[in-house]
Design a protein around this motif. Sequence first.
Motif, PDB file in Angstrom:
ATOM      1  N   THR A  11       0.824  -1.219   0.000  1.00 12.55           N
ATOM      2  CA  THR A  11       0.000   0.000   0.000  1.00 12.55           C
ATOM      3  C   THR A  11       0.854   1.264   0.000  1.00 12.55           C
ATOM      4  O   THR A  11       0.328   2.369  -0.043  1.00 12.55           O
ATOM      5  CB  THR A  11      -0.929   0.008   1.217  1.00 12.55           C
ATOM      6  N   ALA A  12       2.171   1.104   0.070  1.00 11.41           N
ATOM      7  CA  ALA A  12       3.065   2.258   0.074  1.00 11.41           C
ATOM      8  C   ALA A  12       3.093   2.908  -1.296  1.00 11.41           C
ATOM      9  O   ALA A  12       2.600   2.361  -2.287  1.00 11.41           O
ATOM     10  CB  ALA A  12       4.472   1.827   0.481  1.00 11.41           C
ATOM     11  N   ASN A  13       3.672   4.105  -1.360  1.00 11.80           N
ATOM     12  CA  ASN A  13       3.794   4.826  -2.616  1.00 11.80           C
ATOM     13  C   ASN A  13       5.276   5.064  -2.897  1.00 11.80           C
ATOM     14  O   ASN A  13       5.939   5.756  -2.140  1.00 11.80           O
ATOM     15  CB  ASN A  13       3.051   6.160  -2.551  1.00 11.80           C
ATOM     16  N   PRO A  14       5.856   4.514  -3.951  1.00 15.86           N
ATOM     17  CA  PRO A  14       5.195   3.708  -4.982  1.00 15.86           C
ATOM     18  C   PRO A  14       4.928   2.280  -4.490  1.00 15.86           C
ATOM     19  O   PRO A  14       5.675   1.762  -3.664  1.00 15.86           O
ATOM     20  CB  PRO A  14       6.214   3.709  -6.122  1.00 15.86           C
ATOM     21  N   PRO A  15       3.897   1.661  -5.012  1.00 13.13           N
ATOM     22  CA  PRO A  15       3.570   0.295  -4.592  1.00 13.13           C
ATOM     23  C   PRO A  15       4.584  -0.698  -5.144  1.00 13.13           C
ATOM     24  O   PRO A  15       5.189  -0.478  -6.193  1.00 13.13           O
ATOM     25  CB  PRO A  15       2.187   0.062  -5.201  1.00 13.13           C
TER      26      PRO A  15
END
Length: 298
Positions: A123-127
Motif C-alpha cells: 500500500t506504500a507509494n510507490p507500490p
Amino acid sequence: SGGDDLQARLSVTKGGSAVGTITIGGDRADLVSVDGNTYLKAPKAFWRDQGGVTTNPEDFAGRWAKAPDSAFNLDIKNVLAAGAIVRGLQGVGSYQPAGGTENINGTPATKVTGADAEYYISTANPPKLLRIVGTGTSTYRFDVAEVATTEVATLFQQLRDQIKALAGARDPSVRFLPTGKIKSSNCGVSSCTVKLSVTTLSVGGSSSSSSTPIRAIMFGKITAGGRTGRTLGTCSDSARTTSGKRLNLSCTVRSGTWSSWVRGIRGSASYYVQARTVAESGDVSGLLTVVDREQQGA
C-alpha cells in the motif's frame, strides 16, 4: 510439481530468464532457465525419484540436464517475468483495498485477483509487488523481493556462466527405441565390438523442437557370465541425430581385464553384452544470445 512439494529460490530477469536453486524431497538442485528452457543440476537421489524419466539416474546425476515435467513443470517465463505479471493484472482498474489490507512479511498489502493468480501489492507509494499466488492449474506461492540496480550486472553474468556450463547437457525427454538386439562382433583376445541400432524419439518437453541439435551417446559394457557379473570392459560411441532418425552405433572394448579373461578361458565361458543410449541437446550460443538481448533491454 508432479504432486510433490517444491521450494525454489530464483532470481528472475525482466525477460523471464532465471537462475537459482530448487529443493524437492530434501534433494537440492541448481537451476537455470532461459527462453522457456529449464535445466537442473541435481544429485543421483533426485533423478532416482523421478520414476519413469530414466532407469539409469547415474546418467544425469551431478551434471546439467533438461528438467523433465515430472520434476519441474512451472513455466517461469510465463509466470514470473515482468511481462507475464503485467498481463495478469490487465483489466484491473484499481488496487485500492475493498476488504482491508493483509500483512505480507510485515508489510501492509492489497490483494489483487488476476486471471490465474493473486498479486499482493504494498500500500506504500510507490507500490511494490510482494507475493504471487497461483490460482489456476499450477499451484504456487512466491514471495517477491526487488533486485537492486547494482546486482543486475552480477545476475546476468551468473546466467552466462551457468549457460556456458550447459554444453553437453543431458536430455531425458529424448529416448531411443532399439530396432534390433544388441550384438557383439570381432571378439578376440585384444578387443570386442558392441553394436546397437536405435531410432530417436522425442517424447515431449522443451527439447521436442526439430531445430534443437541432438547428440546420441551409446555406452557399451561387457560383463562376465551375466548382466550383473564382473565388468570386463566399457566403451562409448556418439552421433548427431534428429527425431525419427535411425542410428547404427558401435564401440570397441579394449581392456586388460577383457584380454586376461579371454586368455584364462578353459573350455566354455559366457559373457553378457549391454548397451544404453542417452541424449544431449541444447543450443548454448542461442541461449547466450537471448540473455544478451535481455540485458540490453533491462
